[in-house]
Design an enzyme around this catalytic site. Sequence first.
Site, PDB file in Angstrom:
ATOM      1  N   SER A  42       0.829  -1.208   0.000  1.00 33.23           N
ATOM      2  CA  SER A  42       0.000   0.000   0.000  1.00 33.23           C
ATOM      3  C   SER A  42       0.867   1.263   0.000  1.00 33.23           C
ATOM      4  O   SER A  42       0.470   2.285  -0.569  1.00 33.23           O
ATOM      5  CB  SER A  42      -0.970  -0.003   1.185  1.00 33.23           C
ATOM      6  OG  SER A  42      -0.311  -0.262   2.399  1.00 33.23           O
ATOM      7  N   ASP A 263      10.095   1.185   0.036  1.00 33.25           N
ATOM      8  CA  ASP A 263       8.862   1.220  -0.746  1.00 33.25           C
ATOM      9  C   ASP A 263       8.798   2.482  -1.598  1.00 33.25           C
ATOM     10  O   ASP A 263       8.369   2.444  -2.754  1.00 33.25           O
ATOM     11  CB  ASP A 263       7.648   1.154   0.185  1.00 33.25           C
ATOM     12  CG  ASP A 263       7.689  -0.045   1.108  1.00 33.25           C
ATOM     13  OD1 ASP A 263       8.156  -1.117   0.668  1.00 33.25           O
ATOM     14  OD2 ASP A 263       7.260   0.071   2.264  1.00 33.25           O
TER      15      ASP A 263
END
Length: 327
Positions: A42, A263
Site C-alpha cells: 500500500s 517502498d
Amino acid sequence: MQPNNRTDVLTIGESMVLFQTIGEKGIKYEPLFTKSLAGAESNVAITLTRLGKKVRWVSKLGKDPFGDYILSTLGGEGVDVSYALRDVEKPTAVYFKESKSYGDPTVYYYRKNSAASNLQPEDVQKEWFDGVKHLHVTGITPALSENAAEAIRKAMKMAKDMGLTISFDPNLRRKLWSEEKARSVLLSLIPLCDVFLPGVEEAEFLLGQQSIEEYGESFLQMGPKVVVLKLGAEGSIGFINGDSVKAAPHVVSQVIDTVGAGDAFAAGFLSVYLDNEAALTHVSLEIALTRANILGALATQFKGDWEGNPSLEEINSIIAGRVEATR
C-alpha cells in the site's frame, strides 16, 4: 463499483493499522499513540498514485473498523480498492512502532491469524488483472503463511501468462519466518519477475558474500530483465543486458525514520520504468534510479510510512533544482 479499464499497476499484499508512540518514552510508558495505515504494497500504491500512475490494490482485510479504515484511507488517496476481500472471521492486523531518540524505531507485529495471512490461492482471480499493465509484489505477504505464499506465486504466474510485467521487492522480514524458509521461497519467486529490487543485505542473505557486480549478474541469470540493487548511502545500481548504471545518492542532513524508504524507492523507480519498459535504455535506467534515490531519501525525513512522500510536481521540482528538499 467497477474500476475503469486502464490500470498501470496492480499490487497485492497485506496492509495493517500502525500505532506509533507520540513521544520517545517507549511503549511501556507512553500513553498516547497516533493511528495510520502501513504496509509495503500500500505504501507503493499510494506513492505511485501521487506520481501520476493509476494503481489497484488487493488484499484480504477483516470485516472490522480497522479494515474499513484501510479501505477509506487508500481510496481517499486515489487507489482502486474495489477488489479488496473481507474476512468475517479473521481480523485486520495491527502493529506498533516505538520511536527512540537514537537508531531505527522498534516494531511489534500483531498479525498472526490475520485476514491477510488467510489469503488463499483460490482467492486470486483473473478479474484482478483486467486492464492492468504491471504487477508489483513483495516478500512480506509470502512470509505470513504457506497459503499466502502460494497465492502470491499464483498471482505472479497468472500475470506472466497474461502478458503483464512483474516487479518483486524481497523486503526481507526476519521476524516472520526462518532464514532457511525465507531464502527458499524468495529465490523461487525471482524467476517469475521482470524487475528485481533487493538491497545489498538482502542480496547477501540470498546468495552469500559476493561483489556488487556479481550480485547483479547472478540475479539476471535467474530470469529478471532488470536488477536494481539499493546501496543505502552509496545510492543504487541497475543491471540490464550485461550493462550497469550507478546513480548517486540523494543526500539528506538527518534521518528521522527509515521505515517505508524502500517502498518509496520502488515506487520512484517503477514510475519511470513503466514509461520505458518496452525499450529501457542506459539513460532511462539512470533517470529511474535517480528518482528512486530521491524518493527513498525523502521517505526518511518524516514519521510514518508514506504520508510525506511527494507528488510528481514536487519531485520534478526537486530534480530540476527549483526547490530545496525540506524533508
